[in-house]
Design a protein around this motif. Sequence first.
Motif, mmCIF file in Angstrom:
data_model
loop_
_atom_site.group_PDB
_atom_site.id
_atom_site.type_symbol
_atom_site.label_atom_id
_atom_site.label_comp_id
_atom_site.label_asym_id
_atom_site.label_seq_id
_atom_site.Cartn_x
_atom_site.Cartn_y
_atom_site.Cartn_z
ATOM 1 N N GLY A 236 -64.223 67.179 23.871
ATOM 2 C CA GLY A 236 -65.041 67.816 22.843
ATOM 3 C C GLY A 236 -65.445 66.893 21.702
ATOM 4 N N LYS A 237 -64.987 65.638 21.722
ATOM 5 C CA LYS A 237 -65.318 64.669 20.661
ATOM 6 C C LYS A 237 -66.677 64.031 20.949
ATOM 7 N N GLN A 238 -67.380 63.685 19.874
ATOM 8 C CA GLN A 238 -68.614 62.907 20.012
ATOM 9 C C GLN A 238 -68.223 61.489 20.397
ATOM 10 N N ILE A 239 -68.802 60.975 21.484
ATOM 11 C CA ILE A 239 -68.496 59.624 21.938
ATOM 12 C C ILE A 239 -69.786 58.813 22.046
ATOM 13 N N GLU A 240 -69.623 57.491 22.048
ATOM 14 C CA GLU A 240 -70.775 56.603 22.147
ATOM 15 C C GLU A 240 -70.467 55.458 23.111
ATOM 16 N N HIS A 241 -71.530 54.754 23.496
ATOM 17 C CA HIS A 241 -71.416 53.576 24.355
ATOM 18 C C HIS A 241 -70.665 53.895 25.661
ATOM 19 N N VAL A 242 -71.109 54.935 26.333
ATOM 20 C CA VAL A 242 -70.472 55.371 27.584
ATOM 21 C C VAL A 242 -70.987 54.499 28.722
ATOM 22 N N VAL A 243 -70.048 53.828 29.403
ATOM 23 C CA VAL A 243 -70.366 52.930 30.522
ATOM 24 C C VAL A 243 -69.579 53.430 31.732
ATOM 25 N N ARG A 244 -70.272 54.103 32.670
ATOM 26 C CA ARG A 244 -69.615 54.692 33.834
ATOM 27 C C ARG A 244 -69.640 53.722 35.004
ATOM 28 N N VAL B 271 -63.667 63.117 39.670
ATOM 29 C CA VAL B 271 -63.410 62.571 38.332
ATOM 30 C C VAL B 271 -64.325 61.376 38.106
ATOM 31 N N VAL B 272 -65.014 61.373 36.971
ATOM 32 C CA VAL B 272 -65.894 60.269 36.605
ATOM 33 C C VAL B 272 -65.108 59.312 35.716
ATOM 34 N N PHE B 273 -65.158 58.016 36.032
ATOM 35 C CA PHE B 273 -64.456 56.995 35.260
ATOM 36 C C PHE B 273 -65.459 56.150 34.492
ATOM 37 N N GLY B 274 -65.158 55.965 33.224
ATOM 38 C CA GLY B 274 -66.029 55.147 32.401
ATOM 39 C C GLY B 274 -65.365 54.813 31.078
ATOM 40 N N PHE B 275 -65.947 53.836 30.402
ATOM 41 C CA PHE B 275 -65.467 53.404 29.087
ATOM 42 C C PHE B 275 -66.304 54.082 28.017
ATOM 43 N N SER B 276 -65.684 54.373 26.870
ATOM 44 C CA SER B 276 -66.409 54.960 25.744
ATOM 45 C C SER B 276 -65.595 54.770 24.469
ATOM 46 N N GLY C 69 -61.278 61.035 33.228
ATOM 47 C CA GLY C 69 -61.301 59.621 33.568
ATOM 48 C C GLY C 69 -61.871 58.744 32.471
ATOM 49 N N GLY C 70 -62.053 59.310 31.283
ATOM 50 C CA GLY C 70 -62.594 58.536 30.176
ATOM 51 C C GLY C 70 -61.570 57.529 29.672
ATOM 52 N N ILE C 71 -61.994 56.275 29.520
ATOM 53 C CA ILE C 71 -61.123 55.204 29.027
ATOM 54 C C ILE C 71 -61.654 54.835 27.650
ATOM 55 N N ARG C 72 -60.899 55.182 26.590
ATOM 56 C CA ARG C 72 -61.384 55.036 25.223
ATOM 57 C C ARG C 72 -60.955 53.725 24.587
ATOM 58 N N SER C 73 -61.879 53.162 23.828
ATOM 59 C CA SER C 73 -61.598 51.966 23.027
ATOM 60 C C SER C 73 -61.969 52.273 21.586
ATOM 61 N N GLY C 74 -61.746 51.314 20.709
ATOM 62 C CA GLY C 74 -62.225 51.430 19.343
ATOM 63 C C GLY C 74 -63.738 51.282 19.327
ATOM 64 N N ARG C 75 -64.374 51.633 18.220
ATOM 65 C CA ARG C 75 -65.839 51.578 18.138
ATOM 66 C C ARG C 75 -66.371 50.156 18.284
ATOM 67 N N ALA C 76 -65.727 49.196 17.624
ATOM 68 C CA ALA C 76 -66.200 47.805 17.711
ATOM 69 C C ALA C 76 -66.085 47.295 19.140
ATOM 70 N N GLU C 77 -64.984 47.612 19.809
ATOM 71 C CA GLU C 77 -64.788 47.187 21.193
ATOM 72 C C GLU C 77 -65.770 47.897 22.124
ATOM 73 N N GLY C 78 -66.043 49.172 21.841
ATOM 74 C CA GLY C 78 -67.027 49.910 22.624
ATOM 75 C C GLY C 78 -68.408 49.274 22.531
ATOM 76 N N GLN C 79 -68.762 48.804 21.339
ATOM 77 C CA GLN C 79 -70.040 48.119 21.159
ATOM 78 C C GLN C 79 -70.069 46.812 21.952
#
Length: 188
Positions: free
Chosen positions: A125-133, A140-145, A162-172
């Motif tokens: 339910g969180k707003q996410i950015e820079h989603v790379v599947r 299950v869909v796997f991707g970075f965000s 399957g979402g793999i979360r990073s910090g915002r700077a790392e996501g960029q």
Amino acid sequence: MGPGVVVTGLTLGALAMVGLLAFQANGAQDRAGGIKPTVTTTATGTATSAAPSAAPTPTVPPLPTTSGSGTRVVYSVGSHYVWLVDPKKTPQVAAAFAVTPGTVEPAPGSYAVYSRTQTTTGTDGKQIEHVVRFAQQNGVVFGFSAAVDGATPTTDPSAKTGGIRSGRAEGQLLWDFAPKDTKVIVVA
């Protein structure tokens, strides 16, 4: 032998001992891994304060030897680290950072980025950015965000995510590094 010679001898001996102790102490804090001082500088480059920093520098695991070759994103399910690797650059590892996995991990193997989305809503339910599947397995869909608010996911063990979360700077960094068809290597 007069008292002046004895005093001179004792003074030289004391100075030699102080010198030896100072030599031994030099760098002892670095060898012990203790708190290191940090210096804050102004825009003009002058030091404004020196304060100890209690946060140790995290140790980045080395790039796994089984991570393949060529330009690639490497994800370790064991250490929950990501490496961005470009063999044309020195050093080859452009970035490495810790991530937070979802409740399901992708199987080790070679994949490719097949979809990217600038912003959307994550399964939590969180707003996410820079989603790379890069993979789909058993629905299950796997991707970075990265979460827009910087939060790590609160996982519901009953949900398969399957979402793999990073910090915002790392996501960029990952977003800029991994366009469609970039190789993604998942290692154990």
